[in-house]
Design a protein around this motif. Structure first.
Motif, short mmCIF file in Angstrom:
data_model
loop_
_atom_site.label_atom_id
_atom_site.label_comp_id
_atom_site.label_asym_id
_atom_site.label_seq_id
_atom_site.Cartn_x
_atom_site.Cartn_y
_atom_site.Cartn_z
N ALA A 410 0.83 -1.21 0.00
CA ALA A 410 0.00 0.00 0.00
C ALA A 410 0.86 1.27 0.00
O ALA A 410 0.56 2.26 0.66
CB ALA A 410 -0.97 -0.01 1.19
N ASN A 411 1.95 1.21 -0.75
CA ASN A 411 2.86 2.35 -0.96
C ASN A 411 3.71 2.68 0.26
O ASN A 411 4.43 3.69 0.27
CB ASN A 411 2.10 3.60 -1.43
N GLN A 412 3.67 1.82 1.29
CA GLN A 412 4.61 1.98 2.40
C GLN A 412 6.02 1.65 1.90
O GLN A 412 6.99 2.30 2.27
CB GLN A 412 4.24 1.04 3.56
N GLU A 413 6.10 0.66 1.04
CA GLU A 413 7.38 0.24 0.46
C GLU A 413 7.36 0.68 -1.01
O GLU A 413 7.03 -0.08 -1.90
CB GLU A 413 7.54 -1.27 0.63
N ASP A 414 7.68 1.95 -1.21
CA ASP A 414 7.39 2.59 -2.50
C ASP A 414 8.59 2.66 -3.44
O ASP A 414 8.50 3.24 -4.52
CB ASP A 414 6.81 3.99 -2.28
N HIS A 415 9.72 2.07 -3.05
CA HIS A 415 10.84 1.91 -3.97
C HIS A 415 11.53 0.60 -3.64
O HIS A 415 11.95 0.38 -2.51
CB HIS A 415 11.86 3.05 -3.86
#
Length: 508
Positions: A410-415
């Motif tokens: 959910a975009n917490q880990e976004d890279h």
């Protein structure tokens, strides 16, 4: 009994190979055991105090704000492993599975992870007794580490999943029973400590780097054989030429080739037949040397990573701190393994071009496609086709994985790094390179025979004899893949490099 002592800081790539391939056993040092216990005491303290700490008393990723009670910690860790076991595709070979376990053991031995000593010892028993978890190759983003594949390793530790034991595939619990190992019940922090890290990408990359060092030596030998088949000019390899540029890999490659060709009656000097050779002969030290330098750089990066703490959160017992960071992010390895892929692909590129000079009468002066009865026989015509196909495939595979990223959790880990994909691609390219070099070597010894062998160099004569022990001069068309495979088997065994080094000293 051959043994590697694990302390979390001094593991070498040579140690890795000995454990992965030569069945060396592993044992924790007393110092590392004390560090593991000390870190675990901090975890137990925070759990007893019901302190809110990521991964110990909270959920994971986007669920990091969800507090987990003391009573739920065992369920949390089991759920983590079974829910994260999402790997797909073919499983890694046993030697890579062994390497993954070894690197995870070394990571945990640093005493920054908070695992119980008995849980770590369970993984050590699995490695030493040959219980090899079946770990699917695909499904890792390379951040937060290699979650999915490492979860498949841990499945076997808890009596789930599948494993190979003594060459037989079976359930994880059956493998543990046959090896007389009790499954573990994970508790607070342990599941996360076991799966949050870069050990899968690093395991694949470490073995590939080790093999690449020897493969570059083989490439120098292949080029030397082609030099003799084509009466190549050795003047261009004079050390003075390479010392004024100063790249060590280039200097080493030129030195290797001159030493391998020493005493050859098949090579020429500048102006003797022609003034200069085409780039694929003349610039071999520059091309091979650049890849040697790249591999040397990557080897140093891998040696750092195999001794690194790469999970999250990290525990610092001396200050009783638990810090949530990002050491699981695979970017340092992703870039390195993309570089490795490119460096290896270039070796096949130049090898295939040397093969083209062997088979093309307009370029090398040998009978067309290395056969005396062209037309009736196709000779090495399609060998070059096959090499060209592998080279083209490598160009696709060499596209960097690390330039890609896709958000997760959910975009917490976004890279994310895609480092495991980079490592797997590099290993696939290396397999293709071996095949292309096998084709070049087979073509080169055929060319030497057609060019009236007048006496080979000290090193090339050894290579020639080893190849001719397995293959014959091709007078009439034959089933070529069998001959190619024989040459590739010689490369995989490393016997050609070993025998030449016994005679002329270590190659660089």
């Amino acid at each position: 009994m051959n043994k590697v002592y694990i302390d979390g800081k001094s593991l070498t790539i040579e140690d890795v190979v000995n454990v992965a391939r030569n069945d060396y056993k592993v044992e924790l040092t007393k110092e590392s055991q004390e560090k593991v216990i000390k870190a675990r005491n901090i975890v137990d303290k925070f759990v007893d105090e019901e302190k809110t700490v990521y991964g110990i008393t909270t959920g994971f990723g986007k669920f990091s704000d969800v507090v987990i009670t003391k009573e739920e910690t065992k369920t949390l860790q089991r759920n983590l492993i079974i829910s994260h076991s999402c790997g797909v595709g073919e499983c890694f070979e046993e030697e890579i599975s062994r390497t993954i376990m070894l690197l995870r053991i070394n990571n945990l031995a640093k005493g920054n992870s908070g695992i119980r000593l008995e849980t770590l010892n369970n993984l050590i028993k699995m490695l030493n007794k040959g219980v090899h978890p079946l770990i699917p190759q695909k499904g890792s983003l390379g951040a937060s580490g290699d979650l999915a594949p490492l979860s498949h390793m841990v499945l076997v530790m808890i009596g789930e999943g599948e494993a190979i034991y003594k060459g037989e595939k079976m359930s994880g619990i059956d493998a543990l029973k046959k090896a007389d190992i009790e499954p573990v019940e994970l508790t607070s922090k342990e599941g996360l400590a076991l799966i949050n890290g870069t050990q899968v990408m690093t395991a694949v990359g470490a073995l590939t780097v080790y093999d690449a060092v020897n493969l570059l030596k083989t490439a120098d030998i292949a080029a030397s054989l082609t030099m003799e088949a084509l009466n190549g000019i050795v003047t261009a390899f004079d050390k003075k030429v390479h010392e004024v540029r100063s790249h060590q890999g280039q200097i080493d490659a030129a030195k290797n080739i001159l030493n391998i060709l020493n005493n050859s009656n098949m090579t020429t000097t500048q102006g003797e037949i022609r003034v200069q050779d085409a780039y694929t002969l003349r610039c071999t030290p520059q091309i091979h040397g650049a890849s040697k330098d790249a591999i040397d750089y990557i080897k140093k990066k891998v040696e750092i990573e195999i001794n690194a703490a790469t999970d999250n959160p990290l525990i610092f017992p001396d200050t009783e701190e638990v810090i949530s960071g990002g050491n699981f992010h695979g970017q340092p390895m992703a870039l390195s393994f993309d570089f490795l892929a490119i460096a290896l692909a270039e070796i096949a590129n130049v090898s295939e071009r040397r093969l083209e000079r062997l088979v093309n009468p307009a370029l090398g002066g040998l009978p067309a496609f290395l056969t005396k009865k062209g037309g009736l026989n196709s000779g090495f015509m399609i060998v070059q086709y096959s090499a060209a196909a592998l080279v083209s495939e490598n160009k696709v595979l060499a596209h960097p994985a690390s330039v890609d990223s896709i958000p997760s959790s959910a975009n917490q880990e976004d890279h994310v790094s895609m480092g495991t994909i980079a490592a797997r691609k590099a290993r696939e390219i290396m397999s293709n390179v071996r095949k292309v070099l096998a084709m070049e070597m087979l073509g080169a010894v055929q060319g030497i025979d057609l060019n009236d062998n007048k006496g080979l160099g000290i090193g090339t004569s050894i290579a020639y004899e080893l190849i001719r022990e397995k293959t014959k001069t091709i007078e009439e068309d034959t089933i070529m893949y069998k001959e190619i495979n024989k040459c590739e088997d010689l490369i995989v065994s490393n016997i050609i490099v070993d025998k030449i080094e016994e005679k002329i000293g270590k190659l660089n």
